[in-house]
Scaffold this motif. Structure first.
Motif, mmCIF file in Angstrom:
data_model
loop_
_atom_site.group_PDB
_atom_site.id
_atom_site.type_symbol
_atom_site.label_atom_id
_atom_site.label_comp_id
_atom_site.label_asym_id
_atom_site.label_seq_id
_atom_site.Cartn_x
_atom_site.Cartn_y
_atom_site.Cartn_z
ATOM 1 N N TYR A 17 25.796 -74.326 -6.508
ATOM 2 C CA TYR A 17 26.889 -75.302 -6.416
ATOM 3 C C TYR A 17 26.618 -76.548 -7.273
ATOM 4 O O TYR A 17 27.159 -76.688 -8.359
ATOM 5 C CB TYR A 17 27.141 -75.688 -4.959
ATOM 6 N N GLY A 18 25.761 -77.460 -6.777
ATOM 7 C CA GLY A 18 25.546 -78.722 -7.477
ATOM 8 C C GLY A 18 24.937 -78.529 -8.853
ATOM 9 O O GLY A 18 23.891 -77.916 -9.002
ATOM 10 N N GLY A 19 25.604 -79.046 -9.881
ATOM 11 C CA GLY A 19 25.124 -78.914 -11.244
ATOM 12 C C GLY A 19 25.598 -77.661 -11.938
ATOM 13 O O GLY A 19 25.387 -77.503 -13.147
ATOM 14 N N VAL A 20 26.249 -76.750 -11.205
ATOM 15 C CA VAL A 20 26.822 -75.538 -11.794
ATOM 16 C C VAL A 20 28.338 -75.557 -11.616
ATOM 17 O O VAL A 20 29.083 -75.539 -12.595
ATOM 18 C CB VAL A 20 26.201 -74.274 -11.176
ATOM 19 N N LEU A 21 28.792 -75.601 -10.367
ATOM 20 C CA LEU A 21 30.229 -75.731 -10.113
ATOM 21 C C LEU A 21 30.682 -77.189 -10.151
ATOM 22 O O LEU A 21 31.874 -77.465 -10.002
ATOM 23 C CB LEU A 21 30.572 -75.121 -8.760
ATOM 24 N N THR A 22 29.714 -78.086 -10.337
ATOM 25 C CA THR A 22 30.045 -79.510 -10.463
ATOM 26 C C THR A 22 29.503 -80.038 -11.787
ATOM 27 O O THR A 22 28.771 -79.347 -12.493
ATOM 28 C CB THR A 22 29.421 -80.340 -9.323
ATOM 29 N N THR A 23 29.863 -81.269 -12.082
ATOM 30 C CA THR A 23 29.246 -81.970 -13.198
ATOM 31 C C THR A 23 27.744 -82.101 -12.925
ATOM 32 O O THR A 23 27.298 -81.944 -11.783
ATOM 33 C CB THR A 23 29.888 -83.349 -13.362
ATOM 34 N N PRO A 24 26.929 -82.388 -13.943
ATOM 35 C CA PRO A 24 25.480 -82.443 -13.748
ATOM 36 C C PRO A 24 25.053 -83.437 -12.667
ATOM 37 O O PRO A 24 25.541 -84.565 -12.615
ATOM 38 C CB PRO A 24 24.958 -82.866 -15.123
ATOM 39 N N VAL A 25 24.144 -82.987 -11.818
ATOM 40 C CA VAL A 25 23.657 -83.842 -10.742
ATOM 41 C C VAL A 25 22.958 -85.074 -11.318
ATOM 42 O O VAL A 25 23.019 -86.163 -10.739
ATOM 43 C CB VAL A 25 22.708 -83.058 -9.813
ATOM 44 N N ARG A 26 22.297 -84.928 -12.451
ATOM 45 C CA ARG A 26 21.558 -86.057 -13.031
ATOM 46 C C ARG A 26 22.483 -87.226 -13.354
ATOM 47 O O ARG A 26 22.053 -88.385 -13.300
ATOM 48 C CB ARG A 26 20.796 -85.625 -14.283
ATOM 49 N N HIS A 27 23.733 -86.950 -13.675
ATOM 50 C CA HIS A 27 24.671 -88.034 -13.959
ATOM 51 C C HIS A 27 24.976 -88.825 -12.684
ATOM 52 O O HIS A 27 25.059 -90.061 -12.715
ATOM 53 C CB HIS A 27 25.972 -87.479 -14.546
ATOM 54 N N SER A 28 25.143 -88.106 -11.582
ATOM 55 C CA SER A 28 25.390 -88.781 -10.310
ATOM 56 C C SER A 28 24.170 -89.589 -9.889
ATOM 57 O O SER A 28 24.294 -90.712 -9.382
ATOM 58 C CB SER A 28 25.746 -87.752 -9.232
ATOM 59 N N ILE A 29 22.983 -89.029 -10.103
ATOM 60 C CA ILE A 29 21.754 -89.737 -9.750
ATOM 61 C C ILE A 29 21.631 -91.027 -10.556
ATOM 62 O O ILE A 29 21.292 -92.081 -10.009
ATOM 63 C CB ILE A 29 20.533 -88.830 -9.977
ATOM 64 N N ALA A 30 21.899 -90.954 -11.850
ATOM 65 C CA ALA A 30 21.793 -92.141 -12.700
ATOM 66 C C ALA A 30 22.735 -93.246 -12.232
ATOM 67 O O ALA A 30 22.363 -94.427 -12.182
ATOM 68 C CB ALA A 30 22.081 -91.768 -14.152
ATOM 69 N N ALA A 31 23.959 -92.867 -11.870
ATOM 70 C CA ALA A 31 24.921 -93.864 -11.389
ATOM 71 C C ALA A 31 24.465 -94.466 -10.068
ATOM 72 O O ALA A 31 24.602 -95.676 -9.843
ATOM 73 C CB ALA A 31 26.297 -93.210 -11.240
ATOM 74 N N TRP A 32 23.910 -93.634 -9.179
ATOM 75 C CA TRP A 32 23.417 -94.122 -7.885
ATOM 76 C C TRP A 32 22.239 -95.073 -8.057
ATOM 77 O O TRP A 32 22.186 -96.126 -7.423
ATOM 78 C CB TRP A 32 23.027 -92.929 -7.020
ATOM 79 N N LEU A 33 21.296 -94.728 -8.919
ATOM 80 C CA LEU A 33 20.139 -95.594 -9.163
ATOM 81 C C LEU A 33 20.585 -96.968 -9.655
ATOM 82 O O LEU A 33 20.067 -98.001 -9.214
ATOM 83 C CB LEU A 33 19.195 -94.953 -10.181
ATOM 84 N N GLU A 34 21.552 -96.970 -10.551
ATOM 85 C CA GLU A 34 22.039 -98.243 -11.076
ATOM 86 C C GLU A 34 22.793 -99.031 -10.006
ATOM 87 O O GLU A 34 22.586 -100.235 -9.843
ATOM 88 C CB GLU A 34 22.953 -97.998 -12.280
ATOM 89 N N GLN A 35 23.645 -98.339 -9.257
ATOM 90 C CA GLN A 35 24.443 -99.010 -8.229
ATOM 91 C C GLN A 35 23.556 -99.642 -7.166
ATOM 92 O O GLN A 35 23.791 -100.786 -6.731
ATOM 93 C CB GLN A 35 25.383 -98.006 -7.580
ATOM 94 N N ASP A 36 22.542 -98.898 -6.714
ATOM 95 C CA ASP A 36 21.669 -99.401 -5.650
ATOM 96 C C ASP A 36 20.505 -100.234 -6.175
ATOM 97 O O ASP A 36 19.708 -100.742 -5.380
ATOM 98 C CB ASP A 36 21.131 -98.228 -4.826
ATOM 99 N N GLY A 37 20.394 -100.365 -7.492
ATOM 100 C CA GLY A 37 19.324 -101.183 -8.057
ATOM 101 C C GLY A 37 17.941 -100.623 -7.800
ATOM 102 O O GLY A 37 16.989 -101.377 -7.552
ATOM 103 N N ILE A 38 17.800 -99.307 -7.852
ATOM 104 C CA ILE A 38 16.536 -98.646 -7.529
ATOM 105 C C ILE A 38 15.740 -98.361 -8.793
ATOM 106 O O ILE A 38 16.288 -97.927 -9.813
ATOM 107 C CB ILE A 38 16.807 -97.337 -6.764
#
Length: 224
Positions: A17-38
């Motif tokens: 599912y994640g990263g195959v039937l969806t856009t790449p998971v790494r893109h979501s992770i990058a946005a989350w890291l930036e949003q949460d300031g991690i």
């Protein structure tokens, strides 16, 4: 991405599912890291410790994937290991929702699954769940079976979860192709006899499947 037709055309394709039937998971992770300031390094260290090849069995992430650990408890443990740039504590509440917030359906992969089904090839889903929500109605209308790790108490790349999925299809491993974006899961599938493709993008996966399935209509350049 290499394939072989020596075994004859497969009768089913199993999708992650994640990263195959969806856009790449790494893109979501990058946005989350930036949003949460991690700090990204704190996330990478945690992921390696809990999910890397040398990670011991029974890490919090393993237990989350098999449904043994509640989401709220995992989020608390996860947040405690992460470091924010400003030194503040990471809010554990809704952490996984924020983690996956950037995922979007990948229309080309859904279209590919539908075309496979129309060609007479069974399509199934096999996903390691992180307590996240799935579009169940859409998935269950297309994929049979839908196997989620947290519901069956098993996780990729264990042989048992691949064997369970193959039994649900009523086929033998060599009649099934598995598509995943994680090398460890591709290796796990191959170890129990499935043919497996490492997904990098929709066009490459379609081309690789067209090598195995002559009935699959090709879009763009013909397979080499």
């Amino acid at each position: 991405m290499t394939t072989t037709t020596d075994q004859g055309p497969p009768r089913a394709v199993v999708f992650d599912y994640g990263g195959v039937l969806t856009t790449p998971v790494r893109h979501s992770i990058a946005a989350w890291l930036e949003q949460d300031g991690i700090e990204p390094d704190s996330f990478s260290r945690t992921l390696k410790a809990w999910l890397g090849r040398r990670a011991p069995q029974g890490t919090p992430l393993h237990r989350l994937e098999t449904g043994e650990l509640e989401v709220a408890e995992f989020e608390r443990l996860f947040a405690a290991r992460l470091v924010r740039w400003d030194g503040a504590a990471v809010d554990p509440v809704g952490l996984l929702d924020r983690f996956f917030a950037g995922l979007r359906p990948e229309p080309r992969m859904y279209a590919l699954a539908e075309e496979l089904r129309d060609c007479g090839v069974a399509v199934a889903l096999l996903s390691n769940s992180w307590g996240n929500d799935y579009p169940r109605k859409r998935l269950e209308a297309l994929f049979v079976p839908v196997v989620l790790s947290g519901e069956v108490g098993l996780r990729k790349p264990s042989p048992e979860i691949f064997e369970l999925t193959v039994r649900g299809l009523g086929l033998t491993p060599e009649q099934v192709v598995f598509v995943d974006d994680a090398e460890a899961n591709v290796a796990g599938a191959r170890a129990v006899g499935l043919r497996a493709l490492l997904h990098t993008d929709p066009d490459a996966t379609r081309t690789a499947l067209a090598h195995l399935l002559p009935q699959l209509r090709s879009s763009g350049a013909a397979p080499a």
